[in-house]
Motif scaffolding. Structure first.
Motif, PDB file in Angstrom:
ATOM      1  N   PRO A  15       0.745  -1.258   0.010  1.00 25.90           N
ATOM      2  CA  PRO A  15      -0.125   0.142   0.013  1.00 25.90           C
ATOM      3  C   PRO A  15       0.786   1.243   0.102  1.00 25.90           C
ATOM      4  CG  PRO A  15      -0.913  -1.646   1.419  1.00 25.90           C
ATOM      5  CD  PRO A  15       0.454  -2.108   1.095  1.00 25.90           C
ATOM      6  N   LYS A  16       2.122   1.236   0.215  1.00 28.53           N
ATOM      7  CA  LYS A  16       3.032   2.324   0.027  1.00 28.53           C
ATOM      8  C   LYS A  16       2.914   2.920  -1.190  1.00 28.53           C
ATOM      9  CE  LYS A  16       6.388   1.280   3.540  1.00 28.53           C
ATOM     10  NZ  LYS A  16       6.084  -0.174   4.115  1.00 28.53           N
ATOM     11  N   ILE A  17       2.345   2.430  -2.326  1.00 21.94           N
ATOM     12  CA  ILE A  17       2.319   2.885  -3.439  1.00 21.94           C
ATOM     13  C   ILE A  17       1.311   4.298  -3.498  1.00 21.94           C
ATOM     14  CG2 ILE A  17       2.950   0.853  -4.820  1.00 21.94           C
ATOM     15  CD1 ILE A  17       0.113   0.790  -5.925  1.00 21.94           C
ATOM     16  N   GLN A 136      16.166   3.404  -7.520  1.00 29.67           N
ATOM     17  CA  GLN A 136      16.367   3.233  -5.841  1.00 29.67           C
ATOM     18  C   GLN A 136      15.172   3.719  -5.235  1.00 29.67           C
ATOM     19  OE1 GLN A 136      17.852   5.002  -8.012  1.00 29.67           O
ATOM     20  NE2 GLN A 136      17.866   7.349  -7.436  1.00 29.67           N
ATOM     21  N   HIS A 137      14.178   4.398  -5.850  1.00 30.79           N
ATOM     22  CA  HIS A 137      13.001   4.889  -5.094  1.00 30.79           C
ATOM     23  C   HIS A 137      11.744   3.929  -5.106  1.00 30.79           C
ATOM     24  CE1 HIS A 137      14.904   8.787  -5.099  1.00 30.79           C
ATOM     25  NE2 HIS A 137      15.123   8.848  -6.377  1.00 30.79           N
ATOM     26  N   TYR A 138      11.897   2.792  -5.814  1.00 30.54           N
ATOM     27  CA  TYR A 138      11.074   2.093  -5.786  1.00 30.54           C
ATOM     28  C   TYR A 138      10.993   0.811  -4.899  1.00 30.54           C
ATOM     29  CZ  TYR A 138       8.928   4.913  -9.371  1.00 30.54           C
ATOM     30  OH  TYR A 138       8.745   5.978 -10.297  1.00 30.54           O
ATOM     31  N   GLU A 139      12.233   0.565  -4.449  1.00 27.59           N
ATOM     32  CA  GLU A 139      12.353  -0.930  -3.822  1.00 27.59           C
ATOM     33  C   GLU A 139      11.597  -1.035  -2.651  1.00 27.59           C
ATOM     34  OE1 GLU A 139      16.014  -3.318  -1.819  1.00 27.59           O
ATOM     35  OE2 GLU A 139      16.374  -1.473  -2.499  1.00 27.59           O
ATOM     36  N   ARG A 140      11.108   0.264  -1.992  1.00 27.69           N
ATOM     37  CA  ARG A 140      10.254  -0.035  -0.725  1.00 27.69           C
ATOM     38  C   ARG A 140       8.969  -0.176  -1.187  1.00 27.69           C
ATOM     39  NH1 ARG A 140       7.703   5.200   0.731  1.00 27.69           N
ATOM     40  NH2 ARG A 140       8.235   4.392   3.002  1.00 27.69           N
ATOM     41  N   TYR A 141       8.564  -0.209  -2.223  1.00 29.68           N
ATOM     42  CA  TYR A 141       7.160  -0.526  -2.561  1.00 29.68           C
ATOM     43  C   TYR A 141       6.938  -1.952  -3.085  1.00 29.68           C
ATOM     44  CZ  TYR A 141       7.118   4.472  -3.099  1.00 29.68           C
ATOM     45  OH  TYR A 141       7.481   5.799  -2.894  1.00 29.68           O
ATOM     46  N   LEU A 142       8.033  -2.769  -3.290  1.00 28.01           N
ATOM     47  CA  LEU A 142       8.023  -4.020  -3.850  1.00 28.01           C
ATOM     48  C   LEU A 142       8.173  -5.248  -2.519  1.00 28.01           C
ATOM     49  CD1 LEU A 142       9.965  -3.353  -7.282  1.00 28.01           C
ATOM     50  CD2 LEU A 142       7.521  -3.543  -6.723  1.00 28.01           C
TER      51      LEU A 142
END
Length: 225
Positions: A15-17, A136-142
């Motif tokens: 859900p962070k997206i 690098q900005h997208y790793e936290r969403y996966l």
């Protein structure tokens, strides 16, 4: 009375997206997350189990990518006020040709599960071409990278049986979507600039226009900014 809105992320995402989308206090925002499917579970049964997590009557369901497919299936089990899909498809007729072919060849099952360990490959699969320079900005969403879940999700997407589109589905799609190309998307659809990751890259647009779409049922981009 506040509108109850449920947000469902796309395959592999959490859900962070939605963290950059701001809805006013007029909305009761709820976040749904993926959970492990049962062995050989059908999409319909999974959708039923997910629908049991919806605690409000007449909710607005918002789903991204494969999450958009899921909320359409969830609507079979709920009395929804609205269904909004983002970067998704309204029927299997809108799937890209390689996915349509995989329905018959099962080519998708030949994908090695090791591919999900490569963040760049996985991020491209989830978000499309637009993430190449900002990985690098997208790793936290996966965070949803369990191989059994991903293999199940890919198989259920490729073999989605719906061959018609419901009239009440509001569809928002990026003009340069590289996962579900816009050329395959049938009207009605609200087209905006961006790739498959518009829920992240166009968060200001969603913050401004989602309330209008929820309240006024606008489906023509002429009225949206």
């Amino acid at each position: 009375m506040r509108e109850s809105v449920y947000l469902m992320p796309g395959m592999g995402a959490n859900p962070k997206i939605f963290e950059f989308i701001t809805l006013s206090e007029h909305f009761d925002v709820n976040y749904l997350s993926w959970f492990p499917p049962e062995k050989e579970e059908t999409l319909d049964n999974y959708a039923f189990r997910m629908s049991q997590r919806v605690e409000h009557e007449n909710p607005v369901l918002v789903g991204v990518s494969f999450g958009g497919v899921l909320v359409q299936e969830m609507a079979k089990h709920l009395d929804c006020k609205k269904i909004i899909i983002i970067s998704s498809v309204k029927s299997n007729k809108e799937l890209p040709n390689h996915m349509k072919l995989a329905q018959f060849t099962n080519a998708h099952k030949l994908l090695p599960t090791q591919w999900i360990k490569n963040l760049e490959t996985f991020a491209f699969f989830v978000f499309g071409n637009g993430i190449k320079k900002r990985l690098q900005h997208y790793e936290r969403y996966l965070s949803e990278r369990d191989p059994d879940y991903l293999n199940w999700a890919i198989d259920r997407l490729v073999k989605w049986s719906r061959n018609f589109q419901e009239e009440n589905v509001i569809h928002i799609h990026g003009k340069k979507d590289s996962v579900f190309p816009i050329k395959n998307i049938q009207d009605p659809v609200i087209k905006i600039e961006g790739d498959h990751a518009i829920v992240l890259t166009k968060s200001d647009w969603f913050s401004k226009n989602l309330p209008k779409i929820i309240n006024q049922n606008l489906v023509d981009s002429i009225y949206l900014e």
